[in-house]
Design an enzyme around this catalytic site. Structure first.
Site, PDB file in Angstrom:
ATOM      1  N   SER A 167       0.797  -1.225   0.000  1.00 25.41           N
ATOM      2  CA  SER A 167       0.000   0.000   0.000  1.00 25.41           C
ATOM      3  C   SER A 167       0.830   1.275   0.000  1.00 25.41           C
ATOM      4  O   SER A 167       0.482   2.244  -0.686  1.00 25.41           O
ATOM      5  CB  SER A 167      -0.960   0.001   1.195  1.00 25.41           C
ATOM      6  N   CYS A 178      -0.155  -4.047  10.791  1.00 31.70           N
ATOM      7  CA  CYS A 178       0.729  -4.121   9.634  1.00 31.70           C
ATOM      8  C   CYS A 178       1.900  -5.042   9.969  1.00 31.70           C
ATOM      9  O   CYS A 178       2.531  -4.899  11.023  1.00 31.70           O
ATOM     10  CB  CYS A 178       1.233  -2.729   9.267  1.00 31.70           C
ATOM     11  N   ASP A 199      -4.531  -1.728  11.799  1.00 27.93           N
ATOM     12  CA  ASP A 199      -5.427  -1.644  10.642  1.00 27.93           C
ATOM     13  C   ASP A 199      -6.828  -1.992  11.138  1.00 27.93           C
ATOM     14  O   ASP A 199      -7.026  -3.031  11.775  1.00 27.93           O
ATOM     15  CB  ASP A 199      -5.001  -2.633   9.545  1.00 27.93           C
ATOM     16  N   GLU A 247      -5.358  -8.155   2.621  1.00 27.10           N
ATOM     17  CA  GLU A 247      -5.806  -9.225   1.724  1.00 27.10           C
ATOM     18  C   GLU A 247      -5.632 -10.596   2.364  1.00 27.10           C
ATOM     19  O   GLU A 247      -6.488 -11.483   2.233  1.00 27.10           O
ATOM     20  CB  GLU A 247      -5.014  -9.154   0.405  1.00 27.10           C
ATOM     21  N   GLY A 275      -3.206   7.235   4.306  1.00 26.92           N
ATOM     22  CA  GLY A 275      -2.468   7.828   3.201  1.00 26.92           C
ATOM     23  C   GLY A 275      -3.312   8.062   1.962  1.00 26.92           C
ATOM     24  O   GLY A 275      -2.810   7.985   0.841  1.00 26.92           O
TER      25      GLY A 275
END
Length: 273
Positions: A85, A180, A187, A220, A249
């Site tokens: 990302s 992360c 997240d 994912e 972001g």
């Protein structure tokens, strides 16, 4: 495009702001290793797509005038790579000073670059999904009055289903959190599970969702683990799992996985997106 690991990723490192268009900023990560840990080594047990929403897209026209837009990117789950990302953010930022004759030319450029990185056709459409107002059919499980004391690793053994009661329903939780795998940053996501089969015990499902709370995994990969564990433990004949992650972001990621033959859910945004 070389197969990369997180060791060389721009995540967690100081990175210079790109001064010019640079497709080399895109950082693909192979999907196969994480899938092998889930026991997926051959044909995929699901169909799916990773839907990215970009809120900070800008470029110049041929006379130097800036343009801004939002966009939705779709990366097929069958692609051999996901795109990290932060690298996607840097790549999109590299377009800020690039000149394009038309918005369609920009679209073609982004699609070509991301397709090369992912190893499969990636599509871009301008605009993002509308806010989600379809709440009537959802059964929200977050208000269950239960005790929870397991926050990782994800524990499929928590899941329970009643084979004597076959139902078709949609369960939802806003309590999916993972970290992360590189930076450790949290997240956050809303997860929606639509299935047909033995009725899933809702308390067990909530405990299972919360068991991702200290887990390190890409968005994912977390959705694929949710799908595989639900399929194995609860044996539905049809299953759809979508997570809508909060923005970071200027980007949010919305992976969806479903049993073969499933249709992706209509794109929607949550209040947290």
């Amino acid at each position: 495009m070389n197969a990369n690991t997180t060791a060389g990723s721009p995540l967690g490192r100081d990175t210079a702001y790109p001064s010019g268009y640079d497709p080399g900023l895109l950082y693909p990560i192979p999907r196969a290793p994480a899938r092998a840990q889930l026991g997926i080594t051959g044909a995929l047990p699901f169909v799916g797509v990773d839907r990215w929403q970009a809120f900070e897209l800008s470029w110049l026209d041929l006379r130097g005038k800036p343009h801004v837009a939002t966009a939705t990117l779709q990366v097929p789950a069958s692609s051999p790579h996901l795109v990290e990302s932060k690298s996607l953010k840097l790549y999109l930022n590299s377009l800020n000073a690039a000149r394009f004759a038309t918005a369609e030319a920009l679209q073609a450029c982004i699609e070509a670059d991301l397709s090369a990185a992912a190893g499969a056709p990636v599509t871009l459409a301008f605009g993002v999904a509308p806010m989600d107002d379809a709440t009537g059919h959802l059964i929200r499980i977050d208000d269950l009055d239960i005790a929870i004391d397991h926050y990782g690793p994800p524990d499929a053994a928590l899941l329970q289903a009643d084979p004597g009661n076959v139902v078709e329903e949609t369960l939802a939780s806003a309590l999916l959190k993972s970290n992360c795998p590189v930076t450790g940053q949290p997240d956050w996501a809303d997860v929606t599970i639509t299935y047909r089969g033995p009725q899933i015990d809702r308390a067990s499902l909530l405990r299972y969702v919360v068991s991702f709370r200290e887990h390190a995994g890409f968005h994912e990969q977390c959705v694929e683990q949710l799908f595989v564990d639900l399929l194995a433990r609860c044996t539905p004949t049809a299953l759809s799992v979508e997570a809508r992650y909060t923005r970071r972001g200027g980007l949010d990621i919305n992976p969806w996985r479903g049993t073969p033959g499933s249709t992706p859910p209509a794109p929607r945004r949550t209040l947290r997106q």
